[in-house]
Design an enzyme around this catalytic site. Structure first.
Site, PDB file in Angstrom:
ATOM      1  N   ASP A  84       0.811  -1.222   0.000  1.00 14.57           N
ATOM      2  CA  ASP A  84       0.000   0.000   0.000  1.00 14.57           C
ATOM      3  C   ASP A  84       0.844   1.271   0.000  1.00 14.57           C
ATOM      4  O   ASP A  84       1.890   1.324   0.640  1.00 14.57           O
ATOM      5  CB  ASP A  84      -0.877  -0.033   1.264  1.00 14.57           C
ATOM      6  CG  ASP A  84      -2.064   0.882   1.183  1.00 14.57           C
ATOM      7  OD1 ASP A  84      -2.610   1.042   0.078  1.00 14.57           O
ATOM      8  OD2 ASP A  84      -2.454   1.440   2.225  1.00 14.57           O
ATOM      9  N   HIS A  85       0.341   2.282  -0.690  1.00 13.87           N
ATOM     10  CA  HIS A  85       0.985   3.606  -0.704  1.00 13.87           C
ATOM     11  C   HIS A  85       2.466   3.539  -1.058  1.00 13.87           C
ATOM     12  O   HIS A  85       3.318   4.068  -0.335  1.00 13.87           O
ATOM     13  CB  HIS A  85       0.806   4.304   0.655  1.00 13.87           C
ATOM     14  CG  HIS A  85      -0.565   4.852   0.855  1.00 13.87           C
ATOM     15  ND1 HIS A  85      -1.067   5.923   0.144  1.00 13.87           N
ATOM     16  CD2 HIS A  85      -1.566   4.458   1.678  1.00 13.87           C
ATOM     17  CE1 HIS A  85      -2.311   6.169   0.514  1.00 13.87           C
ATOM     18  NE2 HIS A  85      -2.650   5.287   1.439  1.00 13.87           N
ATOM     19  N   HIS A 183      -7.074  10.513   6.011  1.00 14.72           N
ATOM     20  CA  HIS A 183      -6.227   9.565   6.746  1.00 14.72           C
ATOM     21  C   HIS A 183      -6.090   9.895   8.225  1.00 14.72           C
ATOM     22  O   HIS A 183      -6.059  11.056   8.611  1.00 14.72           O
ATOM     23  CB  HIS A 183      -4.804   9.619   6.165  1.00 14.72           C
ATOM     24  CG  HIS A 183      -4.542   8.563   5.127  1.00 14.72           C
ATOM     25  ND1 HIS A 183      -3.427   8.563   4.353  1.00 14.72           N
ATOM     26  CD2 HIS A 183      -5.246   7.481   4.753  1.00 14.72           C
ATOM     27  CE1 HIS A 183      -3.443   7.525   3.544  1.00 14.72           C
ATOM     28  NE2 HIS A 183      -4.550   6.864   3.748  1.00 14.72           N
ATOM     29  N   HIS A 211      -9.969   5.288   1.021  1.00 17.89           N
ATOM     30  CA  HIS A 211      -8.858   5.349   1.989  1.00 17.89           C
ATOM     31  C   HIS A 211      -9.330   6.130   3.210  1.00 17.89           C
ATOM     32  O   HIS A 211     -10.350   6.811   3.186  1.00 17.89           O
ATOM     33  CB  HIS A 211      -7.647   6.045   1.348  1.00 17.89           C
ATOM     34  CG  HIS A 211      -6.871   5.148   0.441  1.00 17.89           C
ATOM     35  ND1 HIS A 211      -5.571   4.793   0.685  1.00 17.89           N
ATOM     36  CD2 HIS A 211      -7.227   4.504  -0.701  1.00 17.89           C
ATOM     37  CE1 HIS A 211      -5.150   3.980  -0.269  1.00 17.89           C
ATOM     38  NE2 HIS A 211      -6.135   3.794  -1.134  1.00 17.89           N
ATOM     39  N   GLY A 212      -8.544   6.035   4.278  1.00 15.89           N
ATOM     40  CA  GLY A 212      -8.875   6.802   5.470  1.00 15.89           C
ATOM     41  C   GLY A 212     -10.214   6.397   6.055  1.00 15.89           C
ATOM     42  O   GLY A 212     -10.965   7.223   6.580  1.00 15.89           O
ATOM     43  N   SER A 214     -10.985   4.699   8.708  1.00 15.76           N
ATOM     44  CA  SER A 214     -11.143   4.639  10.170  1.00 15.76           C
ATOM     45  C   SER A 214     -12.046   5.747  10.691  1.00 15.76           C
ATOM     46  O   SER A 214     -12.718   5.575  11.704  1.00 15.76           O
ATOM     47  CB  SER A 214      -9.780   4.750  10.857  1.00 15.76           C
ATOM     48  OG  SER A 214      -8.995   3.639  10.566  1.00 15.76           O
ATOM     49  N   ASN A 233     -10.067   0.693   2.913  1.00 19.04           N
ATOM     50  CA  ASN A 233      -8.775   0.655   3.616  1.00 19.04           C
ATOM     51  C   ASN A 233      -8.902   1.164   5.044  1.00 19.04           C
ATOM     52  O   ASN A 233      -9.379   2.282   5.278  1.00 19.04           O
ATOM     53  CB  ASN A 233      -7.769   1.559   2.894  1.00 19.04           C
ATOM     54  CG  ASN A 233      -7.240   0.937   1.614  1.00 19.04           C
ATOM     55  OD1 ASN A 233      -7.810  -0.017   1.103  1.00 19.04           O
ATOM     56  ND2 ASN A 233      -6.159   1.485   1.114  1.00 19.04           N
ATOM     57  N   THR A 236      -5.895   3.134  11.050  1.00 16.71           N
ATOM     58  CA  THR A 236      -5.866   3.805  12.350  1.00 16.71           C
ATOM     59  C   THR A 236      -6.795   3.148  13.374  1.00 16.71           C
ATOM     60  O   THR A 236      -6.473   3.111  14.563  1.00 16.71           O
ATOM     61  CB  THR A 236      -6.216   5.298  12.159  1.00 16.71           C
ATOM     62  OG1 THR A 236      -5.273   5.844  11.219  1.00 16.71           O
ATOM     63  CG2 THR A 236      -6.132   6.066  13.457  1.00 16.71           C
TER      64      THR A 236
HETATM   65  O1  G3H Z   1      -4.202   3.078   2.990  1.00 12.80           O
HETATM   66  C1  G3H Z   1      -4.566   2.974   4.162  1.00 12.80           C
HETATM   67  C2  G3H Z   1      -5.730   3.636   4.654  1.00 12.80           C
HETATM   68  O2  G3H Z   1      -6.100   4.684   3.868  1.00 12.80           O
HETATM   69  C3  G3H Z   1      -5.894   3.727   6.129  1.00 12.80           C
HETATM   70  O3  G3H Z   1      -6.417   4.950   6.585  1.00 12.80           O
HETATM   71  O4  G3H Z   1      -5.544   4.787   8.871  1.00 12.80           O
HETATM   72  O5  G3H Z   1      -7.195   6.521   8.270  1.00 12.80           O
HETATM   73  O6  G3H Z   1      -7.879   4.135   8.377  1.00 12.80           O
HETATM   74  P1  G3H Z   1      -6.805   5.101   8.119  1.00 12.80           P
HETATM   75 ZN    ZN Z   2      -4.461   5.216   2.427  1.00 11.80          ZN
END
Ligand code: G3H
Ligand code: ZN
Length: 286
Positions: A84-85, A183, A211-212, A214, A233, A236
C-alpha cells in the site's frame, strides 16, 4: 489455502454490491489478529503493508510479507496481500517476489501529467509481473494556487471527468477516490459526498477504493459500499484498538515485564476491532 488474488476478491465483492476490507498490518500480531477476525466473520480479507510499515521494519519488506503468507496459508477464508501507498519504484519491484498480488502506487502528490506518466509506467510494470494495480487521484492542483491534493487529504474531491481520463491514460485496475474521508482520523465522524461517489461510480468502470476509512462511521461506510466502493482501507482503527488495550493492560499491571501479556491484549483488541468492521464492509451487517 494459498494467498488469494486481490483483484478477484474485489471483483467478486463488487459484483454482489459489497466490498473487501483491507487492513494495514504492521506487526505479526496484526497479521494474526486480522486473519483470525476474518475466519470468525467468514469473510475474505486483504492484509496490506504500507511503505511506512516497511520503513518501520528498517526498509525490509520480506519478513512481514512472509509472516502474512504463512498466516494466510492455513486460513479458512481467502486472504490477499497488498502493498500500500508505494511511492518508490524500488519497493514496487519487490512486490512480486514477496508474494503480493497487488500494489497501490501513490503518485497523487505529483502534478497531473507527472502522476499520469509515473502511474502508467507502474501499471505497465505491474501487469507484466501479474500484479493488480491501484492508483489514486485526489484533486488536481490549480485551485486557489495550491498543489495537487491526494485522495485522503481533508477537503480534496476527485473530479469524475478527470478520473475517467486518468484511468484511460494510465490503465490502472482500481482507483482510490477523494469523497470526504481523510487519513489517520481518531474520531469517526467523517461525512462522505455520496452524490460525488455516485457520479464517480457512473463515470468509471474500475473498482473504487476508499482510503482513510477509520474516520468513517458504520452508516456512512455502508452507504459508500452500496454506492460503489469495493475496497475499504482501514489502519488507524486498529492502531487505536491495539494502543488502548496495551495502555490499559500496562496501567493495570505496572510490575509486569512479559511482552506476551500486553501484546496478547493488543492482538485481542485488533481482532475485536477488525471483527466488528468486517461485516459492515462486506455488506453482511446492519
Ligand atoms: O491506505 C490505508 C488507509 O487509507 C488507512 O487509513 O488509517 O485513516 O484508516 P486510516
Ligand atoms: Zn491510504
Amino acid at each position: 489455502m494459498p494467498l488469494a488474488a486481490t483483484g478477484g476478491l474485489v471483483a467478486r465483492a463488487a459484483a454482489r454490491h459489497g466490498a473487501v476490507a483491507a487492513f494495514n498490518v504492521i506487526t505479526l500480531e496484526h497479521v494474526e489478529a486480522v486473519v483470525s477476525a476474518a475466519e470468525t466473520a467468514g469473510t475474505a480479507v486483504i492484509l496490506q503493508v504500507s511503505e511506512n510499515a516497511v520503513r518501520f521494519h528498517g526498509g525490509r519488506l520480506a519478513p512481514l510479507a512472509a509472516a502474512a503468507v504463512r498466516c494466510a496459508e492455513p486460513s479458512t477464508v481467502p486472504v490477499a496481500l497488498h502493498l500500500d501507498h508505494v511511492k518508490t519504484g524500488v519497493l514496487l519491484r519487490q512486490a512480486a517476489e514477496c508474494g503480493f498480488s497487488s500494489v497501490m502506487y501513490d503518485a497523487a502528490h505529483l502534478p497531473y501529467a507527472e502522476n499520469v506518466a509515473a502511474t502508467r509506467e507502474a501499471a505497465v510494470w505491474a501487469h507484466g509481473a501479474g500484479l493488480w494495480l491501484e492508483a489514486e487521484l485526489g484533486e488536481v492542483g490549480g485551485k486557489d494556487g495550491r498543489g495537487p491534493l491526494d485522495a485522503h487529504a481533508p477537503g480534496a474531491r476527485t473530479d469524475p471527468g478527470e478520473a475517467r481520463r486518468f484511468v484511460e491514460e494510465t490503465g490502472v485496475d482500481a482507483l482510490a477516490v477523494a469523497v470526504g474521508s481523510s487519513h489517520a482520523m481518531t474520531s469517526r465522524d467523517a461525512r462522505l459526498d455520496h452524490d460525488l461517489l455516485a457520479a464517480l461510480h457512473a463515470a468509471l468502470d474500475v473498482p473504487l477504493v476508499l482510503h482513510g476509512s477509520s474516520g468513517v462511521p458504520d452508516d456512512e461506510l455502508r452507504r459508500a459500499v452500496h454506492g460503489g466502493i469495493a475496497k475499504v482501507n482501514i489502519g488507524t482503527a486498529l492502531s487505536i484498538a491495539m494502543t488502548t488495550a496495551v495502555r490499559s493492560h500496562l496501567a493495570a499491571d505496572e510490575r509486569g515485564v512479559d511482552p506476551r501479556a500486553y501484546l496478547a491484549a493488543g492482538r485481542g483488541a485488533i481482532t475485536e476491532a477488525a471483527g466488528r468492521l468486517l461485516p459492515v464492509v462486506a455488506g453482511t451487517a446492519g
